[in-house]
Design a protein around this motif. Structure first.
Motif, PDB file in Angstrom:
ATOM      1  N   PRO A  78     115.442  32.979   2.498  1.00 18.33           N
ATOM      2  CA  PRO A  78     114.197  33.563   2.995  1.00 18.33           C
ATOM      3  C   PRO A  78     113.254  32.551   3.654  1.00 18.33           C
ATOM      4  O   PRO A  78     112.582  32.871   4.636  1.00 18.33           O
ATOM      5  N   ARG A  79     113.234  31.326   3.149  1.00 14.27           N
ATOM      6  CA  ARG A  79     112.344  30.307   3.732  1.00 14.27           C
ATOM      7  C   ARG A  79     112.777  29.869   5.128  1.00 14.27           C
ATOM      8  O   ARG A  79     111.990  29.266   5.856  1.00 14.27           O
ATOM      9  N   SER A  80     114.005  30.155   5.515  1.00 14.81           N
ATOM     10  CA  SER A  80     114.504  29.697   6.816  1.00 14.81           C
ATOM     11  C   SER A  80     113.754  30.303   7.997  1.00 14.81           C
ATOM     12  O   SER A  80     113.774  29.743   9.090  1.00 14.81           O
ATOM     13  N   VAL A  81     113.096  31.432   7.788  1.00 14.57           N
ATOM     14  CA  VAL A  81     112.375  32.063   8.894  1.00 14.57           C
ATOM     15  C   VAL A  81     111.207  31.196   9.381  1.00 14.57           C
ATOM     16  O   VAL A  81     110.738  31.366  10.505  1.00 14.57           O
ATOM     17  N   TRP A  82     110.762  30.272   8.563  1.00 16.96           N
ATOM     18  CA  TRP A  82     109.621  29.422   8.940  1.00 16.96           C
ATOM     19  C   TRP A  82     109.982  28.397  10.006  1.00 16.96           C
ATOM     20  O   TRP A  82     109.108  27.705  10.533  1.00 16.96           O
ATOM     21  N   TRP A  83     111.253  28.310  10.385  1.00 16.52           N
ATOM     22  CA  TRP A  83     111.642  27.469  11.517  1.00 16.52           C
ATOM     23  C   TRP A  83     110.985  27.955  12.808  1.00 16.52           C
ATOM     24  O   TRP A  83     110.988  27.253  13.813  1.00 16.52           O
ATOM     25  N   MET A  84     110.400  29.141  12.799  1.00 17.30           N
ATOM     26  CA  MET A  84     109.698  29.649  13.980  1.00 17.30           C
ATOM     27  C   MET A  84     108.514  28.767  14.364  1.00 17.30           C
ATOM     28  O   MET A  84     107.972  28.906  15.457  1.00 17.30           O
ATOM     29  N   PHE A  85     108.118  27.881  13.496  1.00 19.17           N
ATOM     30  CA  PHE A  85     107.018  26.970  13.804  1.00 19.17           C
ATOM     31  C   PHE A  85     107.488  25.624  14.354  1.00 19.17           C
ATOM     32  O   PHE A  85     106.659  24.785  14.698  1.00 19.17           O
ATOM     33  N   ALA A  86     108.767  25.390  14.450  1.00 20.78           N
ATOM     34  CA  ALA A  86     109.296  24.099  14.894  1.00 20.78           C
ATOM     35  C   ALA A  86     109.434  24.076  16.417  1.00 20.78           C
ATOM     36  O   ALA A  86     110.513  24.269  16.967  1.00 20.78           O
ATOM     37  N   ILE A  87     108.346  23.825  17.107  1.00 20.74           N
ATOM     38  CA  ILE A  87     108.324  23.830  18.577  1.00 20.74           C
ATOM     39  C   ILE A  87     108.893  22.507  19.083  1.00 20.74           C
ATOM     40  O   ILE A  87     108.542  21.465  18.548  1.00 20.74           O
ATOM     41  N   PRO A  88     109.739  22.489  20.076  1.00 21.15           N
ATOM     42  CA  PRO A  88     110.287  23.557  20.908  1.00 21.15           C
ATOM     43  C   PRO A  88     111.600  24.155  20.370  1.00 21.15           C
ATOM     44  O   PRO A  88     112.145  25.078  20.949  1.00 21.15           O
ATOM     45  N   TYR A  89     112.073  23.624  19.261  1.00 24.78           N
ATOM     46  CA  TYR A  89     113.320  24.084  18.652  1.00 24.78           C
ATOM     47  C   TYR A  89     113.296  25.589  18.374  1.00 24.78           C
ATOM     48  O   TYR A  89     114.314  26.274  18.487  1.00 24.78           O
ATOM     49  N   ASN A  90     112.131  26.109  18.042  1.00 17.94           N
ATOM     50  CA  ASN A  90     112.030  27.497  17.629  1.00 17.94           C
ATOM     51  C   ASN A  90     112.454  28.490  18.708  1.00 17.94           C
ATOM     52  O   ASN A  90     112.936  29.572  18.401  1.00 17.94           O
ATOM     53  N   PHE A  91     112.280  28.141  19.972  1.00 17.71           N
ATOM     54  CA  PHE A  91     112.620  29.084  21.035  1.00 17.71           C
ATOM     55  C   PHE A  91     114.096  29.478  20.958  1.00 17.71           C
ATOM     56  O   PHE A  91     114.452  30.615  21.229  1.00 17.71           O
ATOM     57  N   THR A  92     114.943  28.538  20.609  1.00 15.87           N
ATOM     58  CA  THR A  92     116.365  28.820  20.435  1.00 15.87           C
ATOM     59  C   THR A  92     116.639  29.326  19.024  1.00 15.87           C
ATOM     60  O   THR A  92     117.394  30.285  18.831  1.00 15.87           O
ATOM     61  N   GLU A  93     116.014  28.710  18.045  1.00 16.63           N
ATOM     62  CA  GLU A  93     116.251  29.080  16.640  1.00 16.63           C
ATOM     63  C   GLU A  93     115.874  30.524  16.352  1.00 16.63           C
ATOM     64  O   GLU A  93     116.491  31.171  15.496  1.00 16.63           O
ATOM     65  N   ASP A  94     114.889  31.071  17.064  1.00 15.71           N
ATOM     66  CA  ASP A  94     114.473  32.457  16.834  1.00 15.71           C
ATOM     67  C   ASP A  94     115.646  33.425  16.962  1.00 15.71           C
ATOM     68  O   ASP A  94     115.761  34.381  16.193  1.00 15.71           O
TER      69      ASP A  94
END
Length: 178
Positions: A78-94
């Protein structure tokens, strides 16, 4: 696993190129950072704070979805969704976050397969338009508008799904009838 790492790395490099084009191609415009800075410092700070606050609430919603799925059916923590804050990585990770939550919902089995596919497609759509939002000019602004609308729709569907799962009802997510 190597293919996933390659996609994430190359996606992050591409996003970084798009985020930095105002530095190496200023004739294309000021980019997303210029759009954020347009209202001046107080407006930019407020806009960024509101946006990141909304992202945090959305992450909590996705985290709740994963908490509502039994641990043995989860394909991501469940905590993995917080990767949405890792810019610019998040654009792909989303994309990978949406895929992991959808796979968890499918593995759980309480959500109809067609509903999981629609949820995943809507998630991929906002992720894709988020990338388009990084393009210069009108295309980027149109991509941003589409991404925000699709993100809001995905969030609303996620909230409905969470309510059904929390109530112990099958989360079929049938279209509402008037």
């Amino acid at each position: 696993m190597r293919a996933t790492a390659a996609v994430k790395t190359s996606g992050t490099v591409l996003v970084s190129v798009l985020l930095t084009y105002p530095l190496w191609a200023p004739q294309w415009g000021s980019g997303v950072l210029g759009e954020v800075a347009a209202p001046g410092l107080p407006g930019a700070v407020a806009a960024v704070a509101v946006f990141f606050g909304l992202v945090a609430l959305y992450c909590r919603s996705l985290q709740r979805t994963l908490h509502l799925v039994p641990p043995d059916a989860r394909t991501a923590a469940p905590r993995s969704v917080w990767w949405m804050f890792a810019i610019p990585y998040n654009f792909t990770e989303d994309f990978f976050i949406v895929r992991a939550v959808a796979a968890s919902l499918a593995s759980d089995g309480r959500t109809a397969p067609a509903a999981v596919r629609r949820w995943k497609a809507l998630g991929y759509a906002w992720c894709g338009f988020q990338i388009v939002s990084l393009l210069p000019g009108a295309a980027g602004r149109a991509g941003a508008a589409a991404a925000l609308l699709l993100w809001a729709a995905h969030w609303a569907v996620t909230a409905r799904l969470n309510r059904r799962l929390a109530a112990g009802r099958p989360a079929v997510l049938q279209p509402r009838t008037p």
